[in-house]
Write a protein that holds these residues in place. Structure first.
Motif, short mmCIF file in Angstrom:
data_model
loop_
_atom_site.label_atom_id
_atom_site.label_comp_id
_atom_site.label_asym_id
_atom_site.label_seq_id
_atom_site.Cartn_x
_atom_site.Cartn_y
_atom_site.Cartn_z
N GLN A 139 -69.27 -33.43 116.11
CA GLN A 139 -68.18 -32.53 115.73
C GLN A 139 -68.65 -31.08 115.72
O GLN A 139 -67.94 -30.18 116.20
CB GLN A 139 -67.66 -32.92 114.34
CG GLN A 139 -66.96 -34.27 114.30
CD GLN A 139 -66.70 -34.75 112.89
OE1 GLN A 139 -67.22 -34.20 111.93
NE2 GLN A 139 -65.90 -35.80 112.76
N TYR A 140 -69.82 -30.85 115.17
CA TYR A 140 -70.34 -29.49 115.06
C TYR A 140 -70.61 -28.89 116.45
O TYR A 140 -70.26 -27.74 116.72
CB TYR A 140 -71.61 -29.49 114.23
CG TYR A 140 -72.17 -28.13 113.94
CD1 TYR A 140 -71.47 -27.21 113.15
CD2 TYR A 140 -73.41 -27.74 114.45
CE1 TYR A 140 -71.99 -25.96 112.88
CE2 TYR A 140 -73.93 -26.49 114.17
CZ TYR A 140 -73.21 -25.60 113.39
OH TYR A 140 -73.73 -24.35 113.13
N PRO A 144 -67.60 -22.06 112.70
CA PRO A 144 -67.19 -22.94 111.61
C PRO A 144 -66.92 -22.17 110.33
O PRO A 144 -67.60 -21.19 110.02
CB PRO A 144 -68.40 -23.87 111.44
CG PRO A 144 -69.56 -23.08 111.97
CD PRO A 144 -69.01 -22.26 113.09
N VAL A 145 -65.91 -22.59 109.60
CA VAL A 145 -65.65 -22.05 108.27
C VAL A 145 -66.36 -22.97 107.29
O VAL A 145 -66.01 -24.15 107.18
CB VAL A 145 -64.13 -22.00 107.97
CG1 VAL A 145 -63.89 -21.49 106.55
CG2 VAL A 145 -63.42 -21.12 108.99
N LEU A 146 -67.36 -22.45 106.60
CA LEU A 146 -68.21 -23.28 105.76
C LEU A 146 -67.64 -23.43 104.36
O LEU A 146 -67.05 -22.50 103.80
CB LEU A 146 -69.62 -22.69 105.70
CG LEU A 146 -70.32 -22.48 107.05
CD1 LEU A 146 -71.73 -21.97 106.82
CD2 LEU A 146 -70.33 -23.76 107.88
N LEU A 147 -67.83 -24.60 103.80
CA LEU A 147 -67.44 -24.85 102.41
C LEU A 147 -68.35 -24.05 101.48
O LEU A 147 -69.56 -23.97 101.71
CB LEU A 147 -67.54 -26.34 102.09
CG LEU A 147 -66.68 -27.28 102.95
CD1 LEU A 147 -66.94 -28.72 102.55
CD2 LEU A 147 -65.21 -26.94 102.82
N ASP A 148 -67.77 -23.49 100.41
CA ASP A 148 -68.59 -22.74 99.46
C ASP A 148 -69.10 -23.68 98.37
O ASP A 148 -68.80 -24.89 98.36
CB ASP A 148 -67.83 -21.55 98.89
CG ASP A 148 -66.58 -21.94 98.10
OD1 ASP A 148 -66.53 -23.08 97.56
OD2 ASP A 148 -65.66 -21.11 98.00
N GLU A 149 -69.88 -23.14 97.44
CA GLU A 149 -70.51 -23.96 96.42
C GLU A 149 -69.48 -24.69 95.55
O GLU A 149 -69.66 -25.86 95.20
CB GLU A 149 -71.43 -23.11 95.55
CG GLU A 149 -72.69 -22.66 96.28
CD GLU A 149 -73.65 -21.93 95.35
OE1 GLU A 149 -73.43 -21.96 94.12
OE2 GLU A 149 -74.64 -21.37 95.85
N ALA A 150 -68.40 -24.00 95.19
CA ALA A 150 -67.37 -24.63 94.36
C ALA A 150 -66.69 -25.77 95.11
O ALA A 150 -66.41 -26.84 94.53
CB ALA A 150 -66.35 -23.59 93.92
#
Length: 211
Positions: free
Chosen positions: A178-179, A189-195
């Motif tokens: 996928q990547y 890619p839009v990366l997920l943040d820590e929260a």
């Protein structure tokens, strides 16, 4: 199913998926005395229970008439460093290996990255196959994780069970595919943040996805 039968079945299934080209890759399960590992240089389609090798964590062969996989040091180092690990699956799956050859890991572009145990799947430093240096690099990349890429080499996944390690190895390849597709399309890619990652881990905890 015995541990030996399960090991052979898993190796053949991963080979059929193209994860173990040219007799590459290796699998092992922990035993009371050390670990049972696939042999060196034998096609998985031809491997039987008698061909598997039991090795202790110091590298001594306890049972079996063949040479253990050339990566026995890596398996031994993982078991020594990770007492919770009951199995190790090392593949040369195409997309994960392609990414490893760029010496890049997988960032948190998809929530399923969390199945690797953290907010990313790291790529180790490079070391020659079959060496203690590779074993050390692999263990370092796996710190706080259940999966890692091996620079210019492949991927490794650990699990409490062989089924768990095998499933994780397959998911690492899926994420790598996928990547690479995303990058090949010229998209960032839009990366997920820590929260966002913390929420994923909370959800996974309830579903038992990280067991």
């Amino acid at each position: 199913m015995t541990a030996a039968a399960a090991l052979i079945e898993a190796a053949r299934a991963l080979d059929a998926l193209g994860f173990m080209p040219s007799k590459s890759g290796n699998l092992s399960v922990r035993t009371g005395r050390g670990y049972l590992i696939t042999p060196a240089a034998l096609p998985y389609a031809e491997t039987t229970a008698a061909d598997l090798v039991e090795v202790d964590l110091g590298g001594a062969v306890l049972a079996g008439h063949r040479r253990p996989s050339s990566e026995w040091r890596m398996h031994a180092a993982i078991y020594a460093a990770r007492p919770e690990a009951g199995a190790v699956v090392h593949t040369h799956s195409p997309c994960a290996t392609a990414l490893a050859c760029a010496r890049q890991g997988l960032p948190p572009f998809h929530y399923m990255i969390a199945v690797g145990g953290g907010g990313d799947i790291r790529c180790s430093g490079y070391a020659t196959f079959g060496t203690e240096a590779l074993a050390e690099a692999c263990v370092a990349a796996l710190e706080g994780r259940r999966a890692a890429l091996l620079a210019n080499h492949g991927a490794v996944a650990i699990g409490r069970t062989l089924a768990g390690a095998r499933t994780l190895a397959m998911e690492v390849e899926n994420l790598a595919r996928q990547y690479l597709a995303l990058r090949a399309a010229g998209l960032a890619p839009v990366l997920l943040d820590e929260a966002e990652l913390a929420a994923v881990f909370e959800q996974f905890d309830g579903y038992g996805r990280l067991g």
